[in-house]
Write an enzyme that holds these catalytic residues in place. Structure first.
Site, PDB file in Angstrom:
ATOM      1  N   ARG A  85       0.673  -1.311   0.098  1.00  0.00           N
ATOM      2  CA  ARG A  85      -0.034  -0.148  -0.002  1.00  0.00           C
ATOM      3  C   ARG A  85       0.984   1.152  -0.107  1.00  0.00           C
ATOM      4  O   ARG A  85       1.636   1.414   0.891  1.00  0.00           O
ATOM      5  CB  ARG A  85      -0.958  -0.008   1.164  1.00  0.00           C
ATOM      6  N   THR A 117      -0.925   7.522  -0.972  1.00  0.00           N
ATOM      7  CA  THR A 117      -2.088   7.456  -1.994  1.00  0.00           C
ATOM      8  C   THR A 117      -3.108   6.246  -1.267  1.00  0.00           C
ATOM      9  O   THR A 117      -4.025   6.627  -1.620  1.00  0.00           O
ATOM     10  CB  THR A 117      -1.894   7.036  -3.275  1.00  0.00           C
ATOM     11  N   ASP A 145      -0.214  -2.769  12.817  1.00  0.00           N
ATOM     12  CA  ASP A 145       0.143  -3.226  11.789  1.00  0.00           C
ATOM     13  C   ASP A 145       0.528  -4.512  11.771  1.00  0.00           C
ATOM     14  O   ASP A 145       1.334  -5.085  12.622  1.00  0.00           O
ATOM     15  CB  ASP A 145       1.535  -2.360  11.295  1.00  0.00           C
ATOM     16  N   ASP A 174       4.204  -6.053  10.672  1.00  0.00           N
ATOM     17  CA  ASP A 174       4.975  -5.630  11.607  1.00  0.00           C
ATOM     18  C   ASP A 174       5.041  -6.543  12.828  1.00  0.00           C
ATOM     19  O   ASP A 174       6.139  -6.833  13.393  1.00  0.00           O
ATOM     20  CB  ASP A 174       4.928  -4.201  11.788  1.00  0.00           C
TER      21      ASP A 174
HETATM   22  N1  URA Z   1      -2.977  -2.715   7.644  1.00  0.00           N
HETATM   23  C1  URA Z   1      -2.519  -3.323   8.942  1.00  0.00           C
HETATM   24  O1  URA Z   1      -1.573  -3.987   9.099  1.00  0.00           O
HETATM   25  N2  URA Z   1      -3.268  -2.539   9.912  1.00  0.00           N
HETATM   26  C2  URA Z   1      -4.311  -1.929   9.799  1.00  0.00           C
HETATM   27  O2  URA Z   1      -4.952  -1.366  10.383  1.00  0.00           O
HETATM   28  C3  URA Z   1      -4.734  -1.545   8.196  1.00  0.00           C
HETATM   29  C4  URA Z   1      -3.941  -2.064   7.381  1.00  0.00           C
END
Ligand code: URA
Length: 234
Positions: free
Chosen positions: A129, A133, A225, A228
């Site tokens: 992502r 954008t 995330d 992560d």
């Molecule tokens: N991707 C993630 O890892 N966490 C989110 O909250 C949104 C997208």
């Protein structure tokens, strides 16, 4: 992170594996509300959960979600000889299953599902992502050649904007896939809407339909995330 707010889907109180009753949510959405899924999801959301446990929880929830998502697999009768007599059993007979994790967080869902369906193949879709954008950028695509003959489970723990999910499904359809389900752990309403509008034929399974996205594209209350936290890159 505010983990005290109640995600919509849990507040709605529908039975596990059933579709939400909220008129705004599409018919193609299934919220898996099995108690074990919800228990493990709460642990997953906790900011104090360490990487090792986070990984195990994603693995276990993915397996439980796959149990729901495979409930409509076709069966055929087979003859089985028990130690006592011959009887009729049932074996999964439909199309071959292919798991397609969206890199990289989707990888965390693969092993748990393979424990249930060891014969499944695994393709990969590389999408990230763009942080400005928030749109998906495609960098890798590899699935088995006989896509039209297969059932696909696209895997990504977080259905946020829906951009990556819709793009992954579009790429799979371009490769010939016709039977696709999308499995995530946590979904945002906007992501569900975007995927359902682009691909109304794709059933979306999640463990929770959360409240909203924040301006940075993170799901609230969410779990942070997922990539992560899975790979310890926080
Ligand atoms: N991707 C993630 O890892 N966490 C989110 O909250 C949104 C997208």
């Amino acid at each position: 992170m505010d983990t005290t707010s109640t995600p919509d889907a849990v507040a709605q109180g529908h039975a596990h594996g059933s579709a939400p009753t909220n008129a705004d949510t599409p018919a193609s959405l299934v919220v898996v509300r099995h108690p074990l899924v919800q228990h493990k999801l709460a642990l997953l959301r906790d900011r104090r959960t360490p990487t090792k446990i986070f990984k195990e929880l994603v693995d276990e929830i993915a397996m439980l979600m796959a149990y729901e998502a495979t409930a409509d697999l076709a069966l055929a009768e087979v003859s089985v000889e028990t130690p006592l007599e011959r009887t009729v059993g049932h074996e999964v007979s439909g199309k071959k299953l292919t798991l397609v994790p969206i890199l990289r967080a989707g990888l965390g869902m693969v092993e748990g599902i393979l424990r249930l369906v060891p014969a499944a193949r695994v393709g990969h879709i590389g999408l990230y992502r763009d942080h400005d954008t928030l749109e998906p950028v495609d960098y890798y695509f590899k699935v088995p050649g006989d896509a039209a003959e297969r059932d696909f489970f696209v895997l990504d723990p977080m259905l946020a904007t829906g951009g990556s999910a819709a793009s992954a499904v579009t790429s799979l359809k371009r490769a010939g896939a016709t039977r696709i389900k999308f499995l995530c752990l946590v979904a945002a309403p906007v992501g569900v809407r975007r995927l359902a509008e682009a691909h109304p034929d794709v059933t979306i399974y999640c463990a929770s339909l959360d409240r909203e996205l924040n301006p940075q594209g993170y799901i609230l209350p969410g779990l942070g995330d997922a990539g992560d936290r899975l790979f310890g890159t926080r």
